[in-house]
Design a protein around this motif. Structure first.
Motif, PDB file in Angstrom:
ATOM      1  N   GLU A  10      -1.202   8.567  -5.355  1.00  0.00           N
ATOM      2  CA  GLU A  10      -1.181   7.745  -4.144  1.00  0.00           C
ATOM      3  C   GLU A  10      -1.368   6.266  -4.477  1.00  0.00           C
ATOM      4  O   GLU A  10      -0.705   5.397  -3.905  1.00  0.00           O
ATOM      5  CB  GLU A  10      -2.274   8.212  -3.179  1.00  0.00           C
ATOM      6  CG  GLU A  10      -2.315   7.442  -1.879  1.00  0.00           C
ATOM      7  CD  GLU A  10      -3.419   7.929  -0.962  1.00  0.00           C
ATOM      8  OE1 GLU A  10      -3.998   7.079  -0.261  1.00  0.00           O
ATOM      9  OE2 GLU A  10      -3.697   9.141  -0.956  1.00  0.00           O
ATOM     10  N   ARG A  11      -2.244   5.972  -5.399  1.00  0.00           N
ATOM     11  CA  ARG A  11      -2.471   4.583  -5.808  1.00  0.00           C
ATOM     12  C   ARG A  11      -1.217   3.987  -6.418  1.00  0.00           C
ATOM     13  O   ARG A  11      -0.887   2.819  -6.185  1.00  0.00           O
ATOM     14  CB  ARG A  11      -3.647   4.515  -6.789  1.00  0.00           C
ATOM     15  CG  ARG A  11      -4.985   4.782  -6.094  1.00  0.00           C
ATOM     16  CD  ARG A  11      -6.129   5.059  -7.035  1.00  0.00           C
ATOM     17  NE  ARG A  11      -6.235   4.142  -8.151  1.00  0.00           N
ATOM     18  CZ  ARG A  11      -6.871   4.455  -9.274  1.00  0.00           C
ATOM     19  NH1 ARG A  11      -7.438   5.648  -9.416  1.00  0.00           N
ATOM     20  NH2 ARG A  11      -6.960   3.591 -10.256  1.00  0.00           N
ATOM     21  N   LEU A  12      -0.501   4.770  -7.205  1.00  0.00           N
ATOM     22  CA  LEU A  12       0.741   4.292  -7.807  1.00  0.00           C
ATOM     23  C   LEU A  12       1.808   4.016  -6.738  1.00  0.00           C
ATOM     24  O   LEU A  12       2.514   3.009  -6.805  1.00  0.00           O
ATOM     25  CB  LEU A  12       1.262   5.300  -8.834  1.00  0.00           C
ATOM     26  CG  LEU A  12       0.458   5.372 -10.131  1.00  0.00           C
ATOM     27  CD1 LEU A  12       0.809   6.642 -10.914  1.00  0.00           C
ATOM     28  CD2 LEU A  12       0.686   4.132 -10.980  1.00  0.00           C
ATOM     29  N   ALA A  15       0.808   0.799  -4.924  1.00  0.00           N
ATOM     30  CA  ALA A  15       1.026  -0.356  -5.799  1.00  0.00           C
ATOM     31  C   ALA A  15       2.517  -0.671  -5.898  1.00  0.00           C
ATOM     32  O   ALA A  15       2.923  -1.842  -5.844  1.00  0.00           O
ATOM     33  CB  ALA A  15       0.436  -0.101  -7.178  1.00  0.00           C
ATOM     34  N   ALA A  16       3.331   0.358  -6.038  1.00  0.00           N
ATOM     35  CA  ALA A  16       4.779   0.143  -6.143  1.00  0.00           C
ATOM     36  C   ALA A  16       5.332  -0.485  -4.879  1.00  0.00           C
ATOM     37  O   ALA A  16       6.095  -1.461  -4.949  1.00  0.00           O
ATOM     38  CB  ALA A  16       5.477   1.467  -6.431  1.00  0.00           C
ATOM     39  N   ILE A  17       4.956   0.039  -3.731  1.00  0.00           N
ATOM     40  CA  ILE A  17       5.461  -0.526  -2.471  1.00  0.00           C
ATOM     41  C   ILE A  17       5.000  -1.965  -2.310  1.00  0.00           C
ATOM     42  O   ILE A  17       5.777  -2.834  -1.902  1.00  0.00           O
ATOM     43  CB  ILE A  17       5.058   0.354  -1.277  1.00  0.00           C
ATOM     44  CG1 ILE A  17       5.821   1.677  -1.347  1.00  0.00           C
ATOM     45  CG2 ILE A  17       5.347  -0.352   0.041  1.00  0.00           C
ATOM     46  CD1 ILE A  17       5.381   2.705  -0.353  1.00  0.00           C
ATOM     47  N   ILE A  31       4.969  -1.069 -15.877  1.00  0.00           N
ATOM     48  CA  ILE A  31       3.671  -1.582 -16.346  1.00  0.00           C
ATOM     49  C   ILE A  31       2.961  -2.333 -15.232  1.00  0.00           C
ATOM     50  O   ILE A  31       1.752  -2.156 -15.018  1.00  0.00           O
ATOM     51  CB  ILE A  31       3.856  -2.468 -17.597  1.00  0.00           C
ATOM     52  CG1 ILE A  31       4.309  -1.597 -18.771  1.00  0.00           C
ATOM     53  CG2 ILE A  31       2.571  -3.218 -17.937  1.00  0.00           C
ATOM     54  CD1 ILE A  31       4.727  -2.372 -20.008  1.00  0.00           C
ATOM     55  N   GLU A  32       3.685  -3.153 -14.478  1.00  0.00           N
ATOM     56  CA  GLU A  32       3.070  -3.884 -13.364  1.00  0.00           C
ATOM     57  C   GLU A  32       2.549  -2.932 -12.292  1.00  0.00           C
ATOM     58  O   GLU A  32       1.466  -3.147 -11.741  1.00  0.00           O
ATOM     59  CB  GLU A  32       4.088  -4.851 -12.740  1.00  0.00           C
ATOM     60  CG  GLU A  32       4.435  -6.016 -13.618  1.00  0.00           C
ATOM     61  CD  GLU A  32       5.580  -6.849 -13.072  1.00  0.00           C
ATOM     62  OE1 GLU A  32       5.479  -8.092 -13.153  1.00  0.00           O
ATOM     63  OE2 GLU A  32       6.558  -6.268 -12.549  1.00  0.00           O
ATOM     64  N   ALA A  37      -2.246  -0.574  -9.827  1.00  0.00           N
ATOM     65  CA  ALA A  37      -2.969   0.628  -9.396  1.00  0.00           C
ATOM     66  C   ALA A  37      -4.252   0.852 -10.190  1.00  0.00           C
ATOM     67  O   ALA A  37      -5.032   1.751  -9.876  1.00  0.00           O
ATOM     68  CB  ALA A  37      -2.066   1.852  -9.527  1.00  0.00           C
ATOM     69  N   GLY A  38      -4.467   0.019 -11.233  1.00  0.00           N
ATOM     70  CA  GLY A  38      -5.649   0.188 -12.064  1.00  0.00           C
ATOM     71  C   GLY A  38      -5.515   1.359 -13.022  1.00  0.00           C
ATOM     72  O   GLY A  38      -6.506   1.991 -13.397  1.00  0.00           O
TER      73      GLY A  38
END
Length: 190
Positions: A10-12, A15-17, A31-32, A37-38
């Protein structure tokens, strides 16, 4: 945010959105996304084969929920009522967090032809899942195909309506309402 915290997937996605919205899909790297997302790049690839698939999370589960909802509908229901039961089962899993990032997700997809293609493929898979479930109920073609296509269109339109800030209805309520509207519109085809 510590790497060991739960909900890496979910964090990924979040972060992507966020990054796709801020700097564009093409200008964002794996990588970004992982760093935002830590997490590490390795963790990213444990969950997704590439950055495009971040936006396809849960598709298998969604198709399965549609199938189960249709299969579980009473035998006396019409094909569209069975599709509505499938939509109920699938839309019930959507969270307020998904509603929150829905408009940004749609904007990211609209801005990238590769993502538009992937989104069209996802839509096709959802329609196919509904059609398969209807066929298993003994619904004949072309009724199966028409009901499944209406279900897919209802899902897509209801998602857009659900993510609007002024909306107060649940995704399930909107999906059923949209399916009824589309069914009524087919009567005007005569």
């Amino acid at each position: 945010m510590a790497r060991w915290e739960p909900n890496a997937r979910e964090r990924l996605v979040r972060a992507a959105i966020d990054l796709f919205s801020e700097q564009g899909y093409d200008n964002t790297t794996v990588i970004e996304i992982a760093e935002r997302a830590g997490l590490t790049k390795t963790t990213f690839f444990r969950h997704f084969p590439n950055k495009r698939e971040v936006l396809s999370t849960g598709q298998e589960e969604l198709g399965q929920l549609l199938r189960e909802g249709i299969a579980g509908a009473p035998t006396s229901t019409t094909p569209l009522e069975a599709v509505a039961a499938g939509l109920d089962a699938a839309t019930a899993r959507f969270t307020p967090a998904q509603r929150e990032f829905g408009p940004r997700l749609e904007a990211v997809i609209a801005a990238n032809s590769d993502l538009q293609e992937r989104d069209a493929f996802k839509h096709t898979r959802l329609v196919a899942a509904m059609a398969e479930a209807l066929e298993e109920r003994g619904v004949p073609d072309p009724v199966t195909r028409i009901a499944a296509e209406l279900g897919g269109l209802a899902f897509s339109r209801a998602f857009t309506r659900w993510t609007m800030p002024a909306n107060t209805l649940t995704f399930s309520e909107l999906a059923r309402r949209t399916l009824r509207e589309l069914h009524a519109a087919t009567r005007g085809l005569d």
